[in-house]
Design a protein around this motif. Structure first.
Motif: not given
Length: 515
Positions: A21, A199, A201, A205, A213, A223
């Motif tokens: 992330a 991805h 986001v 979440i 995810a 992410h």
């Protein structure tokens, strides 16, 4: 794969050094680092005396530790309770009275809302650093992982999700490991992961974006977390991070399409733009296809039947756009997902034939166990052996599912049933309209009259007469709105769904009924 978190730990084992992330400040965490945090979260929960099967909540805006804590809660054998961080203090207190938890992982910006709330042995833990009276996550975490993690059964609860609350008080939805695993297996069958996913986001979440995810972990997906749903910032991020996939509610897609620089960007990295949470206008789907490329994908589902009850794939979009005879499919929710059966049912429990309208019902492993501590609501939702979505629709002869409207949103005017979704899709076809909500308002002659609340695109000046004149030849006299109100912003929940009860409420004040 047996449990919801297996996909994450499979990814951490295969790609320990891959970036898991990136937060809005540009900080990065690897899979190995997040796996350590998740295991330490699980250890801390167990050492606090929380038993398997208990509930622990997350109440926070998007934060990278939100995902780590999610997996840690489930790793500890507990059910993750997904709280909408925008719900407000009163709604939070009511929710936690109905769904008691043994701890809340939250954010310092929300700490005051938890004052006086009973939170069990874990208490409140701040994801982003120490709070006024609660520890930060990094200080709270135990240093060592020396416990044995439980192994839940497939029917054990992995999460308690909340109904959207767009029509009333939210209910707790018990989602077992079995449902998450079925959804993740369906995504494996649907998508091509030949390159590592990147991805974006945007949505919370704690809702569909976080659940989606999990589908990317086994492929080492990265992410990129956003802390705002600003359309310009989304367009910037797609270019900057070479995003391959993003989940967005239709309202955000509309806002992006209306952005002045939307046609000046590079979207060549995009492989899938997944839209869901509410239907999207066919005209807007075409426009998005033109702007963003051949990447549009729709997933139809709900928290009670996760994300892939039916799917309109990229190939389905391409065929419908290329062939005028198939263009009507752009208004559909696609065909049933790989592990799901979809039917249309009448009030007696009879399944209807192709083209006949009724309630959309679903069977399959993606379906919830039931509503928490609400046996009557569970029995109603599972009547006749099917999950009842509360959506009205039909299935055509080719097996495509069309969602007409929410059952509770239907307007009865002069004894005739009018579905707001049909009117909204026509309104969204107007080049000056960004978004719209249609509701029934009291009328002494007809019982209810059709009313539209409309967001215009920036710089567009429309009148009530303009939109009524636009709708009449397309909808006829009964369905055409009798009144139109122009609003700067329609009320929405955290997932982007329009809160129609808030649109309707002012019109029904002082009336003895609300329909």
């Amino acid at each position: 794969m047996t449990h919801f978190v297996d996909s994450f730990y499979d990814g951490a084992a295969a790609y320990p050094d891959r970036v898991f992330a990136i937060d809005p400040q540009g900080r990065e965490w690897t899979y190995a680092e997040i796996a350590v945090v998740a295991d330490r979260v699980a250890t801390g929960i167990i050492e606090a005396g929380v038993a398997p099967g208990s509930r622990v909540a997350i109440f926070s805006p998007n934060h990278v530790y939100g995902l780590a804590v999610n997996y840690g809660i489930v790793r500890a054998g507990c059910a993750w309770v997904a709280l909408n961080y925008r719900m407000g203090a009163a709604a939070l207190r009511e929710t936690l009275r109905d769904i008691p938890v043994d701890g809340v992982f939250t954010h310092t910006s929300l700490e005051a809302q938890l004052d006086g709330v009973e939170l069990g042995p874990v208490g409140a833990v701040m994801l982003d650093g120490p709070g006024v009276s609660a520890p930060g996550l990094e200080d709270w975490l135990p240093q060592d992982v020396e416990v044995e993690f439980p192994s839940p059964a497939p029917e054990d609860a992995a999460a308690i999700l909340l109904t959207s609350g767009t029509t009333g008080k939210p209910k707790g939805i018990v989602v077992p490991h079995r449902a998450f695993v079925a959804m993740l297996d369906d995504f494996e069958e649907i998508f091509d992961y030949s390159e590592p996913p990147r991805h974006l986001v945007v949505a919370p979440i704690t809702h569909a974006a976080g659940i989606y995810a999990a589908a990317l972990h086994r492929h080492g997906g990265t992410h990129i977390l956003m802390d705002q749903a600003d359309p310009g910032a989304i367009l910037d991020a797609i270019e900057r991070y070479r995003i391959t996939t993003v989940f967005l509610p239709p309202t955000l897609v509309y806002m992006m399409l209306a952005h002045p620089t939307v046609r000046e960007r590079d979207y060549s990295s995009l492989r899938t733009l997944i839209y869901g949470a509410s239907p999207m206008s066919a005209d807007k789907v075409r426009e998005a296809w033109e702007v963003f490329g051949p990447v549009m994908f729709q997933g139809y589902g709900q928290s009670e039947a996760l994300m892939v009850a039916s799917v309109l794939t990229v190939d389905d979009h391409a065929e419908a756009i290329a062939d005028p005879a198939l263009a009507h499919r752009l208004a559909s929710a696609g065909r049933p997902g790989p592990s799901t059966t979809v039917g249309i049912m009448d009030e007696t429990g009879a399944l209807l034939q192709a083209g006949e309208k009724g309630e959309i019902v679903v069977r399959g492993d993606i379906v919830m166990s039931g509503y928490l501590d609400q046996p009557e609501a569970t029995a109603e939702a599972q009547a006749f052996g099917w999950h009842h979505t509360g959506d009205i629709g039909y299935i055509d002869e080719d097996g495509f599912v069309f969602v007409v409207d929410r059952k509770k949103d239907m307007i009865i005017t002069g004894g005739l049933n009018v579905f707001p979704g049909e009117i909204e899709r026509v309104l969204l076809g107007h080049p000056g309209v960004r978004d719209a909500a249609v509701v029934g308002v009291p009328n002494p002659k007809w019982g209810e009259a059709v009313h539209a609340a409309v967001e215009c695109k920036d710089g567009v000046d429309l009148t009530e007469a303009d939109l009524i004149a636009y709708c009449r030849p397309l909808l006829g006299g009964v369905k055409t709105p009798k009144s139109v109100a122009f609003v700067e912003t329609l009320p929405r929940n955290a997932t982007g769904k329009i809160l129609k009860r808030e649109v309707r409420a002012p019109f029904w004040e002082g009336h003895s009924r609300d329909i």
